[in-house]
Scaffold this active site. Sequence first.
Site, PDB file in Angstrom:
ATOM      1  N   ASP A  67      -4.901 -12.578   6.181  1.00 53.16           N
ATOM      2  CA  ASP A  67      -3.712 -11.827   6.602  1.00 53.16           C
ATOM      3  C   ASP A  67      -3.765 -11.451   8.077  1.00 53.16           C
ATOM      4  OD1 ASP A  67      -5.796 -10.031   6.287  1.00 53.16           O
ATOM      5  OD2 ASP A  67      -4.911  -8.975   4.601  1.00 53.16           O
ATOM      6  N   ASN A 136      -6.119   0.782  -3.367  1.00 54.88           N
ATOM      7  CA  ASN A 136      -5.006   0.661  -4.317  1.00 54.88           C
ATOM      8  C   ASN A 136      -5.042  -0.668  -5.079  1.00 54.88           C
ATOM      9  OD1 ASN A 136      -4.243  -1.186  -2.400  1.00 54.88           O
ATOM     10  ND2 ASN A 136      -2.322  -0.198  -1.833  1.00 54.88           N
ATOM     11  N   HIS A 138      -5.244  -3.693  -3.735  1.00 57.54           N
ATOM     12  CA  HIS A 138      -4.658  -4.868  -3.072  1.00 57.54           C
ATOM     13  C   HIS A 138      -5.721  -5.896  -2.707  1.00 57.54           C
ATOM     14  CE1 HIS A 138      -4.759  -3.064   1.326  1.00 57.54           C
ATOM     15  NE2 HIS A 138      -5.891  -3.635   1.033  1.00 57.54           N
ATOM     16  N   GLU A 143       0.200  -5.894  -1.877  1.00 62.60           N
ATOM     17  CA  GLU A 143       0.188  -4.514  -2.353  1.00 62.60           C
ATOM     18  C   GLU A 143       0.577  -4.463  -3.827  1.00 62.60           C
ATOM     19  OE1 GLU A 143      -1.237  -2.649  -0.381  1.00 62.60           O
ATOM     20  OE2 GLU A 143      -0.211  -2.235   1.503  1.00 62.60           O
TER      21      GLU A 143
HETATM   22  P1  PGA Z   1     -12.157  -2.402   3.770  1.00 61.37           P
HETATM   23  O1  PGA Z   1     -10.727  -2.993   3.414  1.00 61.37           O
HETATM   24  O2  PGA Z   1     -13.130  -3.518   3.636  1.00 61.37           O
HETATM   25  O3  PGA Z   1     -12.028  -1.910   5.175  1.00 61.37           O
HETATM   26  O4  PGA Z   1     -12.429  -1.298   2.785  1.00 61.37           O
HETATM   27  C1  PGA Z   1     -10.564  -3.810   2.307  1.00 61.37           C
HETATM   28  C2  PGA Z   1      -9.108  -4.098   2.055  1.00 61.37           C
HETATM   29  O5  PGA Z   1      -8.260  -3.240   2.341  1.00 61.37           O
HETATM   30  O6  PGA Z   1      -8.801  -5.191   1.561  1.00 61.37           O
END
Ligand code: PGA
Length: 260
Positions: A67, A136, A138, A143
């Site tokens: 992304d 959450n 995702h 999302e």
């Molecule tokens: P993080 O993010 O590794 O910074 O916890 C993971 C994500 O949001 O996919």
Amino acid sequence: MNMIICKDANAVGKTTAQEIAQLITGQGKCVLGLATGSTPIPCYNELVRMHKDEGLDFSHVTTFNLDEYLGLKPTHEQSYRYFMNQHLFDGINIELCNTFVPDGVGGDPRQCAGVYEDQIRALGPIHLQILGIGNNGHIGFNEPGSSLASRTRVVTLTEQTIRDNSRFFSSMEEVPKFALTMGIGTILEAERVILLATGAGKADAVAAAIEGPLTASCPASALQLHRNPIFIIDEQAASKLERKEYYIHAQDAMASLISS
Ligand code: PGA
């Protein structure tokens, strides 16, 4: 589903780096799907170390990132292109022209999403996709509520994601509100998928993804449909799994079966 429960975040990084090293050493052309965020950083540090100390070769590797924020130039310090150059690509012998990140400033974002999907189709399949997981649930920027068959597209970030990611920006207002992300359907087409999670903050999302129902409300639960998912997580992230003892037993039993 295969589960590797490691002591801590560093061990998660090393174990994942070994999986990647084994894959890219064992075949000619190799296509990796990569993730940004705090979780994969120990893995990327280890890959850079393996390249420097052990000559791990990336010259035949192509990468696709999950992304990118909409509106951030590749030179912006919080863009995911910048992150990947800084944490991995600048430290290994990969050709930058073989590293793909969705184009968040390329004009019509819907067209950029389509171009990215076409590039994956042309150069793929992705042999191994690395994923983080949001608080959450995702994956990428898919999302909760994302279609489980979705493709690369423009998405609106949730309040929670904007809040979670604001730690990298000077204020909440600076966090982009939109992003381009590979879809869940795109991710599920990778031959292998490894989801990484570390820290107690991820324990609920990990439990929902692995032991909860298959639902768009937890996008990571879509991995229950994948033929070859591996979860490499630390003890804290595993702390809310009801069948944790079984997973540890299965991991040990399988290791002794293979070595016997
Ligand atoms: P993080 O993010 O590794 O910074 O916890 C993971 C994500 O949001 O996919």
